[in-house]
Design a protein around this motif. Structure first.
Motif, PDB file in Angstrom:
ATOM      1  N   MET A   1       0.846  -1.200   0.000  1.00  0.00           N
ATOM      2  CA  MET A   1       0.000   0.000   0.000  1.00  0.00           C
ATOM      3  C   MET A   1       0.884   1.254   0.000  1.00  0.00           C
ATOM      4  O   MET A   1       1.904   1.295   0.669  1.00  0.00           O
ATOM      5  CB  MET A   1      -0.875  -0.001   1.268  1.00  0.00           C
ATOM      6  N   ARG A   2       0.469   2.264  -0.819  1.00  0.00           N
ATOM      7  CA  ARG A   2       1.195   3.543  -0.782  1.00  0.00           C
ATOM      8  C   ARG A   2       1.009   4.178   0.587  1.00  0.00           C
ATOM      9  O   ARG A   2      -0.034   3.998   1.224  1.00  0.00           O
ATOM     10  CB  ARG A   2       0.610   4.509  -1.820  1.00  0.00           C
ATOM     11  N   ALA A   3       2.007   4.963   1.000  1.00  0.00           N
ATOM     12  CA  ALA A   3       1.867   5.670   2.282  1.00  0.00           C
ATOM     13  C   ALA A   3       2.519   7.042   2.184  1.00  0.00           C
ATOM     14  O   ALA A   3       3.583   7.194   1.586  1.00  0.00           O
ATOM     15  CB  ALA A   3       2.526   4.864   3.396  1.00  0.00           C
ATOM     16  N   VAL A   4       1.850   8.039   2.734  1.00  0.00           N
ATOM     17  CA  VAL A   4       2.391   9.409   2.778  1.00  0.00           C
ATOM     18  C   VAL A   4       2.107   9.984   4.163  1.00  0.00           C
ATOM     19  O   VAL A   4       1.259   9.462   4.894  1.00  0.00           O
ATOM     20  CB  VAL A   4       1.725  10.323   1.705  1.00  0.00           C
ATOM     21  N   ASP A   5       2.804  11.059   4.488  1.00  0.00           N
ATOM     22  CA  ASP A   5       2.444  11.761   5.727  1.00  0.00           C
ATOM     23  C   ASP A   5       1.102  12.468   5.555  1.00  0.00           C
ATOM     24  O   ASP A   5       0.270  12.470   6.458  1.00  0.00           O
ATOM     25  CB  ASP A   5       3.507  12.816   6.082  1.00  0.00           C
ATOM     26  N   VAL A   6       0.947  13.116   4.384  1.00  0.00           N
ATOM     27  CA  VAL A   6      -0.240  13.958   4.169  1.00  0.00           C
ATOM     28  C   VAL A   6      -0.875  13.637   2.814  1.00  0.00           C
ATOM     29  O   VAL A   6      -0.193  13.710   1.784  1.00  0.00           O
ATOM     30  CB  VAL A   6       0.144  15.453   4.163  1.00  0.00           C
ATOM     31  N   ALA A 195      -6.110   1.911  -1.906  1.00  0.00           N
ATOM     32  CA  ALA A 195      -6.005   2.754  -0.706  1.00  0.00           C
ATOM     33  C   ALA A 195      -4.594   3.321  -0.579  1.00  0.00           C
ATOM     34  O   ALA A 195      -3.619   2.696  -0.988  1.00  0.00           O
ATOM     35  CB  ALA A 195      -6.347   1.925   0.518  1.00  0.00           C
ATOM     36  N   THR A 196      -4.510   4.508  -0.030  1.00  0.00           N
ATOM     37  CA  THR A 196      -3.221   5.113   0.345  1.00  0.00           C
ATOM     38  C   THR A 196      -3.295   5.434   1.826  1.00  0.00           C
ATOM     39  O   THR A 196      -4.253   6.095   2.272  1.00  0.00           O
ATOM     40  CB  THR A 196      -2.970   6.418  -0.445  1.00  0.00           C
ATOM     41  N   ALA A 197      -2.328   4.958   2.583  1.00  0.00           N
ATOM     42  CA  ALA A 197      -2.295   5.267   4.011  1.00  0.00           C
ATOM     43  C   ALA A 197      -1.718   6.662   4.195  1.00  0.00           C
ATOM     44  O   ALA A 197      -0.782   7.050   3.494  1.00  0.00           O
ATOM     45  CB  ALA A 197      -1.435   4.237   4.744  1.00  0.00           C
ATOM     46  N   ALA A 198      -2.293   7.414   5.111  1.00  0.00           N
ATOM     47  CA  ALA A 198      -1.788   8.769   5.369  1.00  0.00           C
ATOM     48  C   ALA A 198      -1.925   9.094   6.844  1.00  0.00           C
ATOM     49  O   ALA A 198      -2.906   8.714   7.486  1.00  0.00           O
ATOM     50  CB  ALA A 198      -2.560   9.797   4.537  1.00  0.00           C
ATOM     51  N   GLU A 199      -0.922   9.787   7.369  1.00  0.00           N
ATOM     52  CA  GLU A 199      -0.987  10.257   8.763  1.00  0.00           C
ATOM     53  C   GLU A 199      -2.031  11.356   8.905  1.00  0.00           C
ATOM     54  O   GLU A 199      -2.649  11.514   9.950  1.00  0.00           O
ATOM     55  CB  GLU A 199       0.380  10.808   9.186  1.00  0.00           C
TER      56      GLU A 199
END
Ligand SMILES: Cc1cc2nc3c(=O)[nH]c(=O)nc-3n(C[C@H](O)[C@H](O)[C@H](O)COP(=O)(O)OP(=O)(O)OC[C@H]3O[C@@H](n4cnc5c(N)ncnc54)[C@H](O)[C@@H]3O)c2cc1C
Length: 365
Positions: A1-6, A195-199
């Motif tokens: 899964m992609r992940a970014v802070d924002v 889905a992209t996980a993000a903080e």
């Protein structure tokens, strides 16, 4: 899964400014923008920085002036880092009075603005005609805000996106369908591609912000159509002349004429009635426009809110879900400060700007 802070939802001028501000603060950013919707506000905008001209409420005037005053520095920074000229021009805006009642009203506004410490002048009709020969023959004077001006909204959006990307942000050409949540916390976004996980998740989808699934509350953001037209500038010194929501603005050899305020749902077509209103208003301000050929006409959808103020700041119930939407008539003007506020909230959890009057919970019944 992609992940970014924002994850920033929307790459109009507001999403772009927020993404740049977050990237400048060292956060990894994904900007979700499927390609500007043909009805998007930012590409349609006139780009007036009309902090002292627009009928804003008192609290918003202070924020608008603060945002406007950041543009000189922002223009220089963006030119240095991206090579893009955002067309910043601070030659002043004149709100023209066309009868004695309007003149009295504008003279009061000049006095109020001066009391508040802002630079603002009353120009007698003769002064108006000396500065802008041929303008409004029946003019009774004008409120002149010498520090108001304009930027090119398309260049501003492009430059903020380019700067964000230079700082590592990814532009992801996907439409967000849903904000992902785990109970009381935003955890990312969902598009047709997955889905992209993000903080953190920032809602900056303009007039479409309220359409997103997964938001914890209805967002009272509604499209408000604005129609525009362009004709060749008829000669004489460049000017921005304003009267009763209508204006004539010189940019790049053209006169941009605006604009209507219409509730037409998501219909962004131009209409005879809308154009007639714009042309009537513009010709009163600058009669030489009457015989100019029409070069272009277009419309866009402003993200409007019931009280005309943007929705900015945290969701009170869902952690790490942030709003930057509902900027109505003044999103270009407010983009710079919106970016700074959102960047500080994302990076530090706080901002030195009082945003209590802009928070989403004001709409809670
Ligand atoms: C005719 C006109 C004249 C104007 N003149 C001025 C002016 O002179 N001065 C001023 O300050 N303001 C002006 N405005 C207002 C200003 O343009 C807006 O307030 C501002 O552009 C809003 O920016 P935004 O990024 O919130 O919205 P938009 O520019 O509409 O951007 C929203 C973006 O979100 C994207 N999007 C939508 N749904 C999704 C989704 N589910 N997932 C991902 N992306 C999504 C869309 O494709 C779009 O690109 C004007 C507006 C109009 C229409």
């Amino acid at each position: 899964m992609r992940a970014v802070d924002v994850a920033v939802i929307g790459g109009g001028v507001i999403g772009a400014a927020c993404a740049r501000a977050a990237a400048l603060r060292g956060l990894t950013v994904g900007i979700f923008e499927p390609g500007p919707d043909p009805a998007a506000a930012s590409p349609a905008s006139a780009g007036l920085l009309a902090a002292q001209i627009e009928p804003l409420d008192n609290g918003l005037v202070a924020l608008a002036v603060r945002s406007r005053d950041q543009y000189q520095r922002l223009a220089a920074e963006l030119r240095d880092t991206t090579g893009i000229d955002i067309g910043f021009w601070a030659g002043g805006i004149a709100a023209i009075a066309l009868d004695d009642e309007e003149a009295d009203h504008l003279k009061d506004a000049v006095a109020r603005q001066r009391q508040a410490g802002l630079r603002c002048d009353w120009l007698a009709a003769a002064d108006v005609h000396e500065r802008w020969p041929g303008a409004a023959p029946d003019c009774r004077g004008a409120l002149f805000a010498p520090e108001d001006g304009t930027v090119d909204p398309q260049a501003l959006t492009r430059a903020c996106l380019a700067d964000a990307r230079r700082l590592g942000a990814a532009l992801i050409a996907e439409r967000v369908e849903e904000v992902d949540r785990d109970g009381g916390r935003a955890t990312g976004v969902i598009t047709a591609a997955g889905a992209t996980a993000a903080e953190h998740v920032v809602v900056a989808a303009g007039a479409w912000s309220g359409e997103l699934r997964g938001l914890p509350r209805p967002l009272p953001v509604e499209p408000v159509r604005g129609q525009m037209a362009a004709v060749p500038w008829p000669g004489g010194p460049p000017a921005i002349l304003y009267h009763d929501h209508g204006y004539v603005l010189a940019r790049g050899g053209a006169a941009l004429l605006g604009s209507t305020m219409e509730r037409a749902g998501f219909d962004s077509r131009v209409t005879n009635e809308g154009l007639a209103q714009i042309f009537r208003g513009a010709v009163r301000l600058l009669p030489r426009l009457e015989t100019q050929p029409v070069v272009r006409m277009w419309a866009g959808l402003r993200p409007g809110t019931p009280d005309g103020r943007p929705i900015l700041g945290p969701d009170p119930d869902v952690e790490r879900l942030w709003y930057a939407t509902g900027h109505g008539r003044n999103g270009v003007l407010l983009a710079s400060l919106t970016g700074e506020i959102t960047g500080d909230l994302l990076a530090r959890g706080e901002t030195d700007v009082d945003i209590a009057a802009l928070e989403v919970q004001r709409f809670q019944s």
